[in-house]
Scaffold this motif. Structure first.
Motif, PDB file in Angstrom:
ATOM      1  N   SER A   1      -1.653  -6.834   4.915  1.00 33.53           N
ATOM      2  CA  SER A   1      -1.313  -5.547   5.505  1.00 33.53           C
ATOM      3  C   SER A   1       0.030  -5.047   4.989  1.00 33.53           C
ATOM      4  CB  SER A   1      -1.269  -5.679   7.027  1.00 33.53           C
ATOM      5  OG  SER A   1      -0.971  -4.443   7.623  1.00 33.53           O
ATOM      6  N   GLY A   2       0.038  -3.823   4.494  1.00 29.52           N
ATOM      7  CA  GLY A   2       1.271  -3.203   4.037  1.00 29.52           C
ATOM      8  C   GLY A   2       1.746  -3.645   2.674  1.00 29.52           C
TER       9      GLY A   2
ATOM     10  N   PRO B   1       9.318   6.172  -4.067  1.00 27.04           N
ATOM     11  CA  PRO B   1       9.820   5.557  -2.841  1.00 27.04           C
ATOM     12  C   PRO B   1       8.751   4.698  -2.180  1.00 27.04           C
ATOM     13  CG  PRO B   1       9.089   7.781  -2.378  1.00 27.04           C
ATOM     14  CD  PRO B   1       8.880   7.571  -3.870  1.00 27.04           C
ATOM     15  N   LYS B   2       9.077   4.022  -1.106  1.00 28.42           N
ATOM     16  CA  LYS B   2       8.095   3.251  -0.340  1.00 28.42           C
ATOM     17  C   LYS B   2       7.329   4.146   0.628  1.00 28.42           C
ATOM     18  CE  LYS B   2      10.364  -1.290  -0.351  1.00 28.42           C
ATOM     19  NZ  LYS B   2      10.090  -1.391  -1.748  1.00 28.42           N
TER      20      LYS B   2
ATOM     21  N   GLN C   1      -4.623  -7.252 -13.602  1.00 26.92           N
ATOM     22  CA  GLN C   1      -3.604  -6.273 -13.278  1.00 26.92           C
ATOM     23  C   GLN C   1      -2.643  -6.851 -12.243  1.00 26.92           C
ATOM     24  OE1 GLN C   1      -6.220  -3.094 -12.003  1.00 26.92           O
ATOM     25  NE2 GLN C   1      -5.778  -1.945 -13.854  1.00 26.92           N
ATOM     26  N   PHE C   2      -1.386  -6.465 -12.382  1.00 24.08           N
ATOM     27  CA  PHE C   2      -0.369  -6.795 -11.388  1.00 24.08           C
ATOM     28  C   PHE C   2      -0.016  -5.502 -10.662  1.00 24.08           C
ATOM     29  CE2 PHE C   2       0.850 -11.131 -12.479  1.00 24.08           C
ATOM     30  CZ  PHE C   2       0.265 -11.275 -13.722  1.00 24.08           C
ATOM     31  N   PHE C   3       0.029  -5.567  -9.346  1.00 21.97           N
ATOM     32  CA  PHE C   3       0.240  -4.366  -8.548  1.00 21.97           C
ATOM     33  C   PHE C   3       1.639  -4.314  -7.946  1.00 21.97           C
ATOM     34  CE2 PHE C   3      -3.837  -2.231  -8.218  1.00 21.97           C
ATOM     35  CZ  PHE C   3      -4.696  -3.194  -8.702  1.00 21.97           C
ATOM     36  N   GLY C   4       2.117  -3.086  -7.768  1.00 18.55           N
ATOM     37  CA  GLY C   4       3.344  -2.865  -7.043  1.00 18.55           C
ATOM     38  C   GLY C   4       3.085  -2.858  -5.548  1.00 18.55           C
ATOM     39  N   PRO C   5       4.138  -2.667  -4.740  1.00 19.66           N
ATOM     40  CA  PRO C   5       4.007  -2.726  -3.277  1.00 19.66           C
ATOM     41  C   PRO C   5       3.422  -1.471  -2.654  1.00 19.66           C
ATOM     42  CG  PRO C   5       6.269  -2.310  -3.880  1.00 19.66           C
ATOM     43  CD  PRO C   5       5.543  -2.554  -5.162  1.00 19.66           C
ATOM     44  N   GLY C   6       3.322  -0.383  -3.416  1.00 21.37           N
ATOM     45  CA  GLY C   6       2.707   0.831  -2.903  1.00 21.37           C
ATOM     46  C   GLY C   6       3.693   1.858  -2.393  1.00 21.37           C
TER      47      GLY C   6
END
Lengths: 110, 111
Positions: free
Chosen positions: A40-41, B8-9, B100-105
């Motif tokens: 989550s998140g 930004p987050k 693939q490597f993902f960022g935190p979004g």
């Protein structure tokens, strides 16, 4: 168009039991498959992958099985732990295209 | 290594406003991607860049533009935000025939 789907949107298992998450893919040209875990998140996190020239691959507590005949992929988690609770995605890859399923939510019961 | 970073987050926009989502990776990966994730749906590809200097449309490119600034950075721009663009946006990168490597979004809300 091509799509990757999951048979079950939610899965609940007892702590310590084994979990099996399934995935169907539709593009026979896909040659690379990946399982991701998303808490989550957070962003998706790589768990394990398998290429089309294999039918099984094992990692630490996880195993991925690939059945190209029926275009089916599964993720097995041994001795499921509370920290395994998350959404799990499968993805198929051909060239630059990655197609993701909607995900299965795994809940680990105490 | 920081991996894939996104800024930004969180962001809240009003309809019609513009903004740019930033993404950077320090893994020397060739390919970079922008996805959106909506409830109950899988990740959907907006745009990707197979290598520095190239960009291509994905499944849902309408309303977005991208820039591959250099090998490290790949930005996503919303010129005139709409409520339908409320979503979580993920950037990803990969090296050749690997995962693939993902960022935190980035969690974007358009009012």
């Amino acid at each position: 168009g091509e799509s990757v789907g999951l048979h079950l949107p939610t899965l609940s298992v007892q702590e310590g039991d084994n979990s099996i998450i399934n995935c169907a893919y539709s593009n026979s040209a896909s040659d690379y498959f990946i399982w991701y875990k998303q808490e989550s998140g957070k962003g998706p996190q790589f768990i394990i992958d398998i290429r089309s020239n294999m039918d099984k691959r094992q990692g630490q507590r996880v195993t991925v099985l690939l059945n190209k005949t029926v275009k089916h992929l599964s993720l097995q988690i041994a001795a499921t732990q509370p920290g395994d609770s998350a959404v799990y995605f499968c993805a198929e890859n051909y060239g630059q295209n990655f197609v993701f399923g909607p995900g299965t939510r795994l809940s680990v019961l105490p | 290594n920081a991996g894939v970073t996104q800024t930004p987050k969180f962001q809240v926009l009003k309809t019609g406003q513009s903004m740019t989502l930033q993404c950077a990776q320090d893994m020397n990966h060739n390919s970079m991607y922008w996805y959106r994730q909506d409830p109950g749906m899988g990740l959907r590809l907006i745009y990707y860049s197979a290598s520095e200097g190239t960009t291509d449309k994905g499944e849902v490119p309408n309303g977005y533009n991208v820039s591959r600034l250099n090998k490290r950075e790949f930005s996503l721009r919303l010129e005139s935000a709409a409520p339908s663009q409320t979503s979580v946006y993920f950037c990803a990168s990969k090296h050749y025939y690997n995962e693939q490597f993902f960022g935190p979004g980035t969690r974007l809300t358009v009012l």
